[in-house]
Write a protein that holds these residues in place. Structure first.
Motif, mmCIF file in Angstrom:
data_model
loop_
_atom_site.group_PDB
_atom_site.id
_atom_site.type_symbol
_atom_site.label_atom_id
_atom_site.label_comp_id
_atom_site.label_asym_id
_atom_site.label_seq_id
_atom_site.Cartn_x
_atom_site.Cartn_y
_atom_site.Cartn_z
ATOM 1 N N VAL A 283 11.747 9.521 5.177
ATOM 2 C CA VAL A 283 10.310 9.757 5.209
ATOM 3 C C VAL A 283 9.761 9.954 3.808
ATOM 4 N N THR A 284 10.554 10.717 3.013
ATOM 5 C CA THR A 284 10.141 10.976 1.639
ATOM 6 C C THR A 284 10.054 9.684 0.842
ATOM 7 N N GLN A 285 10.998 8.740 1.093
ATOM 8 C CA GLN A 285 11.016 7.490 0.349
ATOM 9 C C GLN A 285 9.854 6.566 0.727
ATOM 10 N N LYS A 286 9.298 6.665 1.928
ATOM 11 C CA LYS A 286 8.200 5.828 2.379
ATOM 12 C C LYS A 286 6.857 6.381 1.884
ATOM 13 N N HIS A 287 6.677 6.446 0.539
ATOM 14 C CA HIS A 287 5.458 6.984 -0.040
ATOM 15 C C HIS A 287 4.384 5.890 -0.127
ATOM 16 N N THR A 288 3.126 6.260 -0.216
ATOM 17 C CA THR A 288 2.008 5.329 -0.329
ATOM 18 C C THR A 288 2.040 4.641 -1.696
ATOM 19 N N PRO A 289 1.993 3.274 -1.737
ATOM 20 C CA PRO A 289 2.102 2.532 -3.012
ATOM 21 C C PRO A 289 0.776 2.509 -3.778
ATOM 22 N N TRP A 290 0.396 3.637 -4.299
ATOM 23 C CA TRP A 290 -0.895 3.738 -4.959
ATOM 24 C C TRP A 290 -1.036 2.790 -6.154
ATOM 25 N N GLY A 291 0.035 2.584 -6.875
ATOM 26 C CA GLY A 291 -0.029 1.686 -8.027
ATOM 27 C C GLY A 291 -0.410 0.270 -7.627
ATOM 28 N N THR A 292 0.204 -0.221 -6.547
ATOM 29 C CA THR A 292 -0.100 -1.569 -6.056
ATOM 30 C C THR A 292 -1.543 -1.657 -5.576
ATOM 31 N N ILE A 293 -1.953 -0.637 -4.818
ATOM 32 C CA ILE A 293 -3.315 -0.624 -4.289
ATOM 33 C C ILE A 293 -4.343 -0.639 -5.421
ATOM 34 N N ILE A 294 -4.112 0.197 -6.422
ATOM 35 C CA ILE A 294 -5.033 0.252 -7.559
ATOM 36 C C ILE A 294 -5.072 -1.095 -8.291
ATOM 37 N N GLY A 295 -3.879 -1.710 -8.440
ATOM 38 C CA GLY A 295 -3.819 -3.010 -9.102
ATOM 39 C C GLY A 295 -4.607 -4.074 -8.350
ATOM 40 N N VAL A 296 -4.473 -4.090 -7.018
ATOM 41 C CA VAL A 296 -5.204 -5.060 -6.195
ATOM 42 C C VAL A 296 -6.709 -4.830 -6.307
ATOM 43 N N VAL A 297 -7.116 -3.560 -6.260
ATOM 44 C CA VAL A 297 -8.539 -3.233 -6.373
ATOM 45 C C VAL A 297 -9.102 -3.704 -7.713
ATOM 46 N N VAL A 298 -8.329 -3.487 -8.778
ATOM 47 C CA VAL A 298 -8.779 -3.916 -10.109
ATOM 48 C C VAL A 298 -8.945 -5.431 -10.162
ATOM 49 N N VAL A 299 -7.972 -6.173 -9.607
ATOM 50 C CA VAL A 299 -8.047 -7.632 -9.607
ATOM 51 C C VAL A 299 -9.252 -8.112 -8.811
ATOM 52 N N VAL A 300 -9.462 -7.518 -7.640
ATOM 53 C CA VAL A 300 -10.598 -7.898 -6.796
ATOM 54 C C VAL A 300 -11.923 -7.636 -7.526
ATOM 55 N N CYS A 301 -12.004 -6.489 -8.189
ATOM 56 C CA CYS A 301 -13.226 -6.156 -8.935
ATOM 57 C C CYS A 301 -13.465 -7.140 -10.081
ATOM 58 N N LEU A 302 -12.375 -7.510 -10.760
ATOM 59 C CA LEU A 302 -12.506 -8.471 -11.854
ATOM 60 C C LEU A 302 -12.975 -9.828 -11.336
ATOM 61 N N LEU A 303 -12.382 -10.270 -10.230
ATOM 62 C CA LEU A 303 -12.786 -11.548 -9.647
ATOM 63 C C LEU A 303 -14.241 -11.512 -9.202
#
Length: 275
Positions: free
Chosen positions: A26-46
């Motif tokens: 359970v501890t290992q299944k953490h929320t991938p905030w880095g990936t999410i932030i990266g996707v949001v940044v790319v979407v905003c740039l596009l």
């Protein structure tokens, strides 16, 4: 009993290990905030790129629609001068190929002028938007080559209207545009022997005028096939064009029926020649 007790303790130990492993998973299944932030940044740039493109290209896209609407005014053998059907167009007859020197002026009969004697060096008319007013005598020569010149009053035409006018000229051969201080209307269009004065940059008659008269092959201007390319420093430099003179021409100005100056540049070479 002892054995039974031992078995229970063993079972309890195994359960604890299993639970610990479960907690580890359970501890290992953490929320991938880095990936999410990266996707949001790319979407905003596009989104930013798309928005920037839409805003910057809006005048060109709007102009394409205006060009299509004005296509019915293209000249043909059966309709050699469609500008005659455009309300407000003024026409006059002028003799072509009458050249003066770069130091001379013409007492033009119209403002802005749209025909008559002119400098032997033509203004570059390859879709040039001049930021400053240019000498009349050079601009008139470009009209002789089939160019449409959009002049505007810089005190009245600004912002979006200026962008609308520029979109009709930038990069389009045999067109040019410049401010014209003191112009009696916000906008004035000139081709050789033709003029149309207007109040608004979104007036469809602007596009009709251009469609009808720019490089019209039916004899509405004197020198069909003549160049619009820049002649360069020492002749006509579009990066440093001869400035517009707002003063009234003096008594030495050449009249509209002038026959030409000796030593003025000739049409074939752009170099001085006899008249």
């Amino acid at each position: 009993m002892a054995n039974g007790t031992t078995r229970k303790k063993g079972a309890s130990g195994k359960g604890a290990v299993k639970a610990a492993r479960g907690r580890s998973v359970v501890t290992q299944k953490h929320t991938p905030w880095g990936t999410i932030i990266g996707v949001v940044v790319v979407v905003c740039l596009l989104a930013g790129v798309v928005t920037y493109y839409l805003v910057k290209s809006a005048p060109q896209r709007e102009q394409k629609s205006r060009d299509e609407a004005a296509a019915a005014f293209a000249p043909s053998a059966s309709n050699p001068d469609p500008s005659k059907k455009i309300p407000g167009v003024v026409t006059k007859q002028y003799a072509g190929s009458v050249h003066i020197l770069p130091t001379e002026r013409v007492a033009y009969d119209q403002s802005p002028p749209f025909g008559g004697p002119h400098d032997g060096y033509w203004a570059s008319c390859t879709g040039v938007v001049y930021p400053t007013a240019v000498r009349n005598e050079n601009m008139v020569h470009a009209l002789e080559h089939g160019t449409v010149w959009i002049a505007y009053n810089p005190d009245q035409v600004k912002g979006d209207e200026l962008a609308q006018l520029s979109a009709r000229v930038k990069g389009k051969p045999y067109t040019m545009m410049s401010p014209y201080p003191g112009l009696d209307k916000p906008i004035s269009l000139q081709s050789w022997g033709h003029q149309l004065k207007l109040d608004k940059a979104d007036d469809p008659r602007i596009d009709q005028f251009i469609a009808a008269l720019r490089t019209n092959p039916n004899g509405v201007y004197p020198e069909i096939g003549a160049s619009c390319d820049a002649l360069g420093p020492g002749q006509f430099d579009p990066a440093n064009p001869p400035p517009f003179d707002p003063s009234k021409p003096g008594p030495d100005a050449k009249p509209m029926d002038y026959k030409g100056s000796t030593g003025a540049a000739n049409e074939q070479t752009g170099m001085p020649g006899g008249q």
